[in-house]
Design a protein around this motif. Structure first.
Motif, short mmCIF file in Angstrom:
data_model
loop_
_atom_site.label_atom_id
_atom_site.label_comp_id
_atom_site.label_asym_id
_atom_site.label_seq_id
_atom_site.Cartn_x
_atom_site.Cartn_y
_atom_site.Cartn_z
N CYS A 226 0.87 -1.15 0.00
CA CYS A 226 0.00 0.00 0.00
C CYS A 226 0.92 1.22 0.00
CB CYS A 226 -0.87 -0.05 1.24
SG CYS A 226 -0.38 -1.33 2.41
N CYS A 229 2.54 2.78 3.13
CA CYS A 229 3.50 2.03 3.95
C CYS A 229 4.86 1.89 3.29
CB CYS A 229 2.98 0.63 4.25
SG CYS A 229 1.53 0.68 5.28
N HIS A 279 -2.56 1.29 8.32
CA HIS A 279 -3.82 1.95 7.96
C HIS A 279 -4.87 0.86 7.68
CE1 HIS A 279 -3.06 0.51 3.93
NE2 HIS A 279 -1.79 0.71 4.24
N CYS A 282 -4.37 -2.61 5.54
CA CYS A 282 -2.93 -2.74 5.34
C CYS A 282 -2.53 -4.22 5.31
CB CYS A 282 -2.19 -2.04 6.49
SG CYS A 282 -0.42 -2.09 6.34
N ARG A 283 -1.59 -4.57 4.43
CA ARG A 283 -1.12 -5.95 4.33
C ARG A 283 0.22 -6.13 5.02
NH1 ARG A 283 -5.69 -7.57 3.41
NH2 ARG A 283 -4.70 -9.62 3.43
N HIS A 284 0.74 -5.09 5.65
CA HIS A 284 2.07 -5.20 6.23
C HIS A 284 2.04 -5.86 7.59
CE1 HIS A 284 3.11 -2.40 3.04
NE2 HIS A 284 4.33 -2.87 3.18
ZN LIG Z 1 0.52 -1.24 4.52
#
Ligand SMILES: [Zn+2]
Length: 373
Positions: A226, A229, A279, A282-284
């Motif tokens: 994203c 990030c 956020h 988010c995929r982190h």
């Molecule tokens: Zn992210």
């Protein structure tokens, strides 16, 4: 094991489904009540007399929804926190005996209660909104259909269906945000619970790391990154909230006695989050950073070539599928039901195509609304 706010997504979806069930039930009840006696000359009068009954039925549905949702939200928050905790224990690579001991207790059981209370509280406006919104929608439809000109039965039915279609397209409103945007009740509930389970998972992780004296974490390199990030990918962050900002530190090696390692710490996890990391959607993830022992994550492209934008396109199709399923629920006759069904299938075909072409995972749960019928 890394922890990500996305770790609670499946739990939030389960909760969202409870709201979807309730919403479909409410929409069907409206459609049924409006269709009843639609050919009678005193239809509008009868409908307005039934308003009290509708209010009572909506209150009952809402109370049942609140009971079910409260329990499900508390369970989801507890489970998300435990997942974060277990991920942290795995990160620390403890010897077996210590690992088992660590898993016996939660690092901060009060935190779970606080997070669960906050998540349950966040839903209260939804119930108040439903209690007003459904009878309001009903009254407006009756007024619009019966207003001014005298309509024949067929046109009256069409006018009612048109009004119901508009309601179904938007969904039952559950929340209005500060920007004045109205959220459909199930989408809002799921979004809020997803944010809450995400917070709980990260909190479980950091509470455990802190309890074990571990201060550093490293941010993952997500394949579907994203934009918000990107600046944090692969960065080492500290759990110390009063960290002065980017700093290069000389730290003892995590596994080799007497050796030191130079580590660049980009700032605190709290500051990174305030600047956008984690956020919504988010995929982190972050995992414990052990100086000298943790290798930096490699950037891997998504195997199917999918981008973040593709995942957002998939979300859009899923929203369309749910909207057309709501229109099936509010259909007053078979033709309307069939037409809505055709649109559902057309959007499902687009999701199929997109997920196949880009190697994305299809999420059938996101395309459901659960009809009470
Ligand atoms: Zn992210």
């Amino acid at each position: 094991m890394p922890v990500s706010p996305a770790d609670g997504e499946d739990l939030a979806r389960e909760v969202g489904r409870i709201y979807q069930d309730a919403e479909a039930g409410l929409l069907e009840r409206l459609a049924r009540l409006l269709a009843e006696g639609i050919g009678l000359p005193n239809w509008a009068e009868r409908k307005l007399r039934a308003l009290g009954d509708l209010r009572a039925a909506v209150a009952q549905t809402t109370e049942a929804l609140r009971r079910d949702a409260d329990g499900a939200i508390r369970a989801a928050i507890g489970e998300a926190y435990r997942r974060g905790d277990r991920a942290a224990v795995a990160d620390l690579m403890l010897p077996e005996g210590q690992r088992a001991a660590a898993l016996r207790d939660l690092p901060n059981a009060h935190a779970v209660d606080r997070l669960a209370d906050a998540a349950v509280d966040e839903q209260q406006p939804v119930y108040r909104r439903i209690l007003r919104a459904v009878p309001d929608a009903y009254r407006q439809i009756v007024a619009r259909v019966s207003g001014g000109v005298l309509l024949g039965t067929q046109t009256r039915r069409q006018a009612a269906q048109r009004a119901l279609d508009q309601l179904a397209a938007r969904g039952v409103p559950g929340f209005t945000d500060r920007a004045g945007r109205s959220w459909e009740m199930a989408s809002y509930a799921e979004m809020a619970v997803r944010a809450a389970t995400g917070r709980a998972a990260v909190q479980g992780h950091t509470d455990r790391l802190r309890a074990m004296g571990q201060r550093l974490v490293i941010v993952s390199d997500a394949p579907l990154e994203c934009p918000l990030c990107r600046p944090w990918e692969g960065k080492v962050l500290t759990l110390d909230e009063h960290h002065p900002g980017p700093q290069t530190l000389t730290l003892p090696h995590a596994t080799r006695d007497g050796e030191t390692v130079t580590v660049h710490v980009a700032g605190s996890l709290a500051a990174a989050r305030a600047a956008g990391l984690f956020h919504p959607n988010c995929r982190h993830s972050v995992s414990a950073f052990l100086p000298g022992a943790t290798t930096r994550p490699q950037s891997l492209p998504h195997p199917g070539g999918a981008t973040y934008e593709d995942t957002q396109q998939q979300r859009y199709y899923e929203r369309q599928i749910r909207a057309w399923k709501r229109r099936q629920a509010t259909a007053m006759d078979d033709d309307a039901r069939r037409a809505a069904g055709a649109r559902v299938r057309a959007y499902q075909a687009r999701v199929r195509e997109l997920t196949r072409d880009k190697g994305l995972r299809r999420k059938p749960q996101r395309e459901q609304i659960h009809s009470a019928r």
